[in-house]
Design an enzyme around this catalytic site. Structure first.
Site, PDB file in Angstrom:
ATOM      1  N   SER A  13       0.808  -1.215   0.000  1.00 34.23           N
ATOM      2  CA  SER A  13       0.000   0.000   0.000  1.00 34.23           C
ATOM      3  C   SER A  13       0.844   1.269   0.000  1.00 34.23           C
ATOM      4  O   SER A  13       0.430   2.289  -0.553  1.00 34.23           O
ATOM      5  CB  SER A  13      -0.944   0.004   1.206  1.00 34.23           C
ATOM      6  OG  SER A  13      -1.838  -1.093   1.147  1.00 34.23           O
ATOM      7  N   HIS A  26       0.095   3.379   4.697  1.00 34.62           N
ATOM      8  CA  HIS A  26      -0.756   4.061   3.717  1.00 34.62           C
ATOM      9  C   HIS A  26      -0.493   5.563   3.748  1.00 34.62           C
ATOM     10  O   HIS A  26      -0.346   6.207   2.693  1.00 34.62           O
ATOM     11  CB  HIS A  26      -2.231   3.807   4.030  1.00 34.62           C
ATOM     12  CG  HIS A  26      -2.636   2.371   3.990  1.00 34.62           C
ATOM     13  ND1 HIS A  26      -2.227   1.449   4.937  1.00 34.62           N
ATOM     14  CD2 HIS A  26      -3.439   1.700   3.124  1.00 34.62           C
ATOM     15  CE1 HIS A  26      -2.752   0.274   4.659  1.00 34.62           C
ATOM     16  NE2 HIS A  26      -3.488   0.382   3.561  1.00 34.62           N
TER      17      HIS A  26
END
Length: 360
Positions: free
Chosen positions: A234, A299
Site C-alpha cells: 500500500s 498508507h
C-alpha cells in the site's frame, strides 16, 4: 550546418529555418512538424538554436526549447490528437494513455509520436506478477497469507518491530498481504494506475516514487506505530495513485481524460475502503496476542510521498528534475525524514522502554 549557419554562431535564422521545414516537412511526423513551427513562431530574436533543432530531431528537449514551446503553443491550432481517425488499436491505446496522464496537448502529441514501447512498462508488471504471484504462489505454496494463518508472522519478509535491524524487511514487506482482498485491491490499483504512468514517465521515475513510498511507509510505522508489524504494497501503491490524482487536480482544466470526476471518485472510494479496512484490522483483536495486527501508517507514508515527490515527478512529460527548486526541497525533506527515522529506530525504542511483542 555550414549552409544555414555560415558564421558558425550555433544559430539558424528563422527565415532559413522555415525554408528548411517547407523543404523537408513532408518527411517529418505531422505532430513534430507542428512543434517545429511553434518553435519558429515563438522566437522573438529571429534565430533558432541549432542544438534545439538537433535535440528535437533526436527526441530530446532542452529547457530553452521547452520555454519556446510554452510561448508558441498558439501555433498548435490544428485538430487535437483526440479527433484523429483511422488509428490502429495500439495507436488508440497510446493516445488514451496520453490523455489519461498528460495535461498539455503539446506533450500528448510529442508522446504519441515518440513512444515506441521500448522498453515496455516492465517495472510495474514485474513487481506485480513476479513479486506477488510467483513468490506467494510458488515459494509459500499459497497466493496470500491471512493474518490468522500460522505462517503469517513466521517469514522473512514482513516488517516486525523486534526484527527491525534486518534492513531488508523495510522493503520486502510489500510481498506479503493481510488477506486476499488486501492483495487484490493493491494489484488492481497498481496495474491500472502504475502501468500507464510508467509508459509515459519511464521506469526510473515511477520506480523511484514507488520505492520511496514503500520505504516511507515502513519507516512511518516504525516511528508512529512502534509495536505493530506491517505488510502489503500500500505504501508504494498509494504513492503512485495519490501523485496521479493530485496531478489531475492541479491540472484540472488541461486534463482531457474521460469521466475524470467519476474516475477520481472511484479511486478515492477504493483507497478509502482499503484504508478503512486497515484501520479496523489494526484495532481488531489479534490472532497472535500480544502482537497486534498490521499497522495502517504505511498508507499515510505513501500518500505523503505521492503528494510531494510524486507530484513533482509527474508534473510534466520529459522534464529535468535536477533543474527544479521544488524537487530539491521535497527531496531534502524526504531524506531528512529517512535519517530521522533511522536514528529513531536506533535510539528511541530503548529510551522509551517499550514493551514490544516477542519475535515470531
Amino acid at each position: 550546418l555550414s549552409q544555414f549557419d555560415p558564421d558558425s554562431t550555433g544559430y539558424i535564422s528563422t527565415e532559413k529555418f522555415r525554408s528548411l521545414l517547407q523543404r523537408h516537412g513532408s518527411e517529418l511526423d505531422p505532430h513534430k512538424l507542428e512543434v517545429l513551427l511553434a518553435l519558429a513562431d515563438s522566437n522573438s530574436e529571429g534565430r533558432i538554436c541549432y542544438q534545439d533543432f538537433v535535440n528535437l530531431m533526436s527526441n530530446k528537449r532542452s529547457n530553452s526549447f521547452r520555454q519556446a514551446i510554452l510561448q508558441g503553443n498558439r501555433r498548435l491550432c490544428s485538430k487535437a490528437l483526440l479527433e484523429e481517425t483511422g488509428l490502429s488499436l495500439s495507436q488508440r491505446l497510446i493516445r488514451h494513455v496520453a490523455y489519461e496522464t498528460l495535461p498539455r496537448e503539446i506533450d500528448r502529441k510529442w508522446y504519441y509520436d515518440s513512444y515506441t514501447c521500448c522498453p515496455p512498462p516492465w517495472f510495474m508488471i514485474t513487481i506485480t506478477i513476479v513479486a506477488f504471484f510467483l513468490y506467494n504462489g510458488v515459494v509459500l505454496d499459497r497466493f496470500v497469507l491471512q493474518v490468522s494463518h500460522p505462517l503469517y508472522l513466521k517469514n522473512a519478509l514482513l516488517y516486525h518491530p523486534q526484527l527491525r535491524a534486518q534492513a531488508w524487511r523495510y522493503l520486502t514487506y510489500i510481498f506479503m498481504h493481510a488477506g486476499i482482498e488486501h492483495l487484490g485491491l493493491n494489484v488492481v490499483l497498481q496495474l491500472l494506475v502504475g502501468v500507464p504512468l510508467e509508459m509515459v514517465h519511464g521506469a526510473a521515475r515511477i520506480s523511484f516514487v514507488y520505492v520511496a513510498g514503500v520505504v516511507a511507509g515502513s519507516l512511518a510505522v516504525s516511528v508512529a506505530d512502534m509495536t505493530a508489524p506491517v505488510v502489503g504494497s500500500s505504501g508504494g501503491v498509494y504513492a503512485l495513485v495519490s501523485a496521479h490524482l493530485a496531478n489531475i487536480v492541479m491540472n484540472w482544466s488541461g486534463m482531457k481524460c474521460q469521466f475524470k470526476l467519476l474516475r477520481m471518485a472511484v479511486a478515492l472510494i477504493c483507497m478509502s475502503f482499503e484504508f478503512g479496512r486497515a484501520v479496523w484490522l489494526r484495532f481488531h483483536p489479534s490472532a497472535y496476542p500480544p502482537c497486534p495486527h498490521p499497522s495502517f501508517m504505511a498508507h499515510l507514508g505513501g500518500v505523503m510521498v505521492g503528494i510531494t515527490l510524486g507530484v513533482i515527478i509527474l508534473r510534466n512529460y520529459e522534464q529535468r528534475l535536477q533543474d527544479q527548486t521544488l524537487w530539491w526541497i521535497f527531496l531534502s525533506i524526504y531524506v531528512i525524514f529517512v535519517l530521522f527515522a533511522i536514528f529513531w529506530n536506533i535510539f528511541a525504542y530503548s529510551l522509551l522502554d517499550l514493551k514490544l511483542p516477542p519475535p515470531p
